[in-house]
Design a protein around this motif. Structure first.
Motif, mmCIF file in Angstrom:
data_model
loop_
_atom_site.group_PDB
_atom_site.id
_atom_site.type_symbol
_atom_site.label_atom_id
_atom_site.label_comp_id
_atom_site.label_asym_id
_atom_site.label_seq_id
_atom_site.Cartn_x
_atom_site.Cartn_y
_atom_site.Cartn_z
ATOM 1 N N LYS A 179 -63.042 -10.315 -1.280
ATOM 2 C CA LYS A 179 -62.575 -9.914 0.043
ATOM 3 C C LYS A 179 -62.246 -11.163 0.836
ATOM 4 O O LYS A 179 -63.029 -12.111 0.880
ATOM 5 C CB LYS A 179 -63.652 -9.100 0.768
ATOM 6 C CG LYS A 179 -63.231 -8.629 2.151
ATOM 7 C CD LYS A 179 -64.311 -7.803 2.810
ATOM 8 C CE LYS A 179 -63.912 -7.408 4.225
ATOM 9 N NZ LYS A 179 -64.941 -6.589 4.910
ATOM 10 N N GLU A 181 -61.615 -13.992 3.768
ATOM 11 C CA GLU A 181 -62.264 -14.437 4.996
ATOM 12 C C GLU A 181 -61.191 -14.910 5.970
ATOM 13 O O GLU A 181 -60.080 -15.294 5.569
ATOM 14 C CB GLU A 181 -63.248 -15.568 4.700
ATOM 15 C CG GLU A 181 -64.368 -15.194 3.741
ATOM 16 C CD GLU A 181 -65.339 -14.175 4.325
ATOM 17 O OE1 GLU A 181 -65.402 -14.077 5.571
ATOM 18 O OE2 GLU A 181 -66.014 -13.473 3.540
ATOM 19 N N ALA A 182 -61.513 -14.894 7.250
ATOM 20 C CA ALA A 182 -60.520 -15.211 8.275
ATOM 21 C C ALA A 182 -59.900 -16.586 8.075
ATOM 22 O O ALA A 182 -58.700 -16.782 8.290
ATOM 23 C CB ALA A 182 -61.147 -15.101 9.659
ATOM 24 N N ASN A 183 -60.676 -17.571 7.643
ATOM 25 C CA ASN A 183 -60.164 -18.937 7.536
ATOM 26 C C ASN A 183 -59.619 -19.284 6.155
ATOM 27 O O ASN A 183 -59.272 -20.445 5.911
ATOM 28 C CB ASN A 183 -61.258 -19.936 7.928
ATOM 29 C CG ASN A 183 -61.514 -19.950 9.426
ATOM 30 O OD1 ASN A 183 -60.581 -19.790 10.215
ATOM 31 N ND2 ASN A 183 -62.758 -20.126 9.822
ATOM 32 N N ASP A 184 -59.541 -18.312 5.241
ATOM 33 C CA ASP A 184 -59.005 -18.595 3.909
ATOM 34 C C ASP A 184 -57.609 -19.203 3.972
ATOM 35 O O ASP A 184 -57.261 -20.090 3.180
ATOM 36 C CB ASP A 184 -58.968 -17.314 3.066
ATOM 37 C CG ASP A 184 -60.340 -16.903 2.563
ATOM 38 O OD1 ASP A 184 -61.282 -17.714 2.697
ATOM 39 O OD2 ASP A 184 -60.474 -15.776 2.052
ATOM 40 N N LEU A 203 -58.482 -12.065 10.936
ATOM 41 C CA LEU A 203 -58.307 -11.254 9.741
ATOM 42 C C LEU A 203 -58.083 -9.817 10.189
ATOM 43 O O LEU A 203 -58.969 -9.192 10.772
ATOM 44 C CB LEU A 203 -59.529 -11.348 8.830
ATOM 45 C CG LEU A 203 -59.424 -10.586 7.507
ATOM 46 C CD1 LEU A 203 -58.330 -11.176 6.617
ATOM 47 C CD2 LEU A 203 -60.762 -10.598 6.764
ATOM 48 N N TYR A 258 -55.272 -6.306 3.973
ATOM 49 C CA TYR A 258 -55.747 -7.388 4.832
ATOM 50 C C TYR A 258 -54.611 -8.367 5.108
ATOM 51 O O TYR A 258 -53.780 -8.640 4.240
ATOM 52 C CB TYR A 258 -56.901 -8.135 4.164
ATOM 53 C CG TYR A 258 -58.162 -7.319 4.047
ATOM 54 C CD1 TYR A 258 -59.013 -7.148 5.137
ATOM 55 C CD2 TYR A 258 -58.509 -6.715 2.844
ATOM 56 C CE1 TYR A 258 -60.172 -6.396 5.035
ATOM 57 C CE2 TYR A 258 -59.674 -5.962 2.725
ATOM 58 C CZ TYR A 258 -60.498 -5.811 3.828
ATOM 59 O OH TYR A 258 -61.638 -5.061 3.715
ATOM 60 N N HIS A 260 -53.793 -12.216 7.305
ATOM 61 C CA HIS A 260 -54.195 -13.345 8.125
ATOM 62 C C HIS A 260 -53.167 -13.504 9.246
ATOM 63 O O HIS A 260 -51.958 -13.572 8.989
ATOM 64 C CB HIS A 260 -54.243 -14.638 7.310
ATOM 65 C CG HIS A 260 -55.352 -14.683 6.326
ATOM 66 N ND1 HIS A 260 -55.150 -14.867 4.965
ATOM 67 C CD2 HIS A 260 -56.692 -14.563 6.486
ATOM 68 C CE1 HIS A 260 -56.326 -14.875 4.339
ATOM 69 N NE2 HIS A 260 -57.263 -14.690 5.240
#
Length: 267
Positions: A179, A181-184, A203, A258, A260
């Motif tokens: 899953k 993550e916001a900073n990926d 995200l 999802y 970003h």
């Protein structure tokens, strides 16, 4: 154990006909077969859609200024901002998309140009008030900081994967990934030395319901050749139909998309 987990389905990504999505070859193939960048599967969504959140973010920053769409495809998404902008420019490396955008535009303050968003951008310093990419190039932020005025807004919107039913019920056809993550997205974007400030990443989670078993395959094979699509249908459709019919709700098969959403300021 669910039906999907009892059997590993055919993996089209291992077939020699598979073309890496969003590669130059993939875009040429997509335009040659479809003539536009538009999702072909049927589905419904719980509101708000992720792209609606993106559009609201762009409009709230625009204020009748100049807007740049980096990797605009055939321009359908950019059209909606023309009435709220002094000027809209869309750029894309695929000639066919740009030609279609210019043929279908209905206002004079929007233009589409054949330009590689990952290269040097032929615009003056501080020309735009807002610049964004929607699932487009990832190496344009240094140039973006140059061509967007100080304090102007730069936005990146990137698909971060679909989870839920697709990966749980159709292994092989859809591979398992963590899953997001916001900073990926910050790990893959080249922002070091870009000059951007106030960098923030959200995200976004979007609920989609695929309408039919065929839409599961269409989503996977978006932009692929007819030859490969025929192989996937032959190998997978019967199993996909069985699994879909068992787990679909009255709205369709629920999946989670999802995205970003990167926002920053030019300096």
């Amino acid at each position: 154990m669910s039906d999907g987990l009892e059997k590993i389905l055919f993996d089209p990504m291992k077939h020699p006909e598979w073309v890496v999505p969003h590669s130059p070859e993939w875009y040429k193939q997509l335009f040659g077969e479809v003539g536009e960048y538009k999702y072909p599967w049927k589905s419904t969504f719980d509101e708000p859609r992720a792209e609606m959140i993106l559009a609201e973010k762009i409009n709230s920053s625009l204020c009748e200024g100049r807007l740049l769409d980096v990797g605009c495809g055939h321009g359908e998404f950019a059209f909606q901002f023309a009435l709220n902008a002094k000027e809209v420019v869309g750029i894309d490396v695929e000639k066919g998309f740009i030609e279609k955008g210019n043929k279908t535009k209905s206002v004079e303050n929007i233009n589409f140009l054949i330009i590689d968003g990952n290269g040097n951008l032929p615009f003056p310093n501080d020309y735009f008030d807002v610049a964004y990419t929607k699932k487009g190039p990832r190496d344009w932020y240094h140039e973006g900081n140059r061509i967007v005025r100080a304090g102007g807004t730069i936005i990146g919107f990137y698909h971060a994967g679909s989870h839920g039913a697709l990966r749980e019920l159709f292994p092989g056809l859809y591979s398992q990934i963590p899953k997001p993550e916001a900073n990926d997205i910050l790990r893959v974007l080249n922002l070091h030395g870009s000059g951007l400030t106030d960098i923030n990443v959200e995200l976004l989670e979007e609920i989609e319901y695929l309408s039919t078993p065929e839409d599961v395959l269409i989503k996977k094979c978006f932009g692929q050749s007819k030859k490969l699509r025929d192989i996937v249908w032959q190998e997978c459709l019967q199993d996909v139909e069985r699994i879909f019919n068992k787990y679909a709700t009255s709205k369709g098969l629920k999946i989670i998309n999802y995205y970003h959403l990167l926002t920053a300021k030019a300096s």
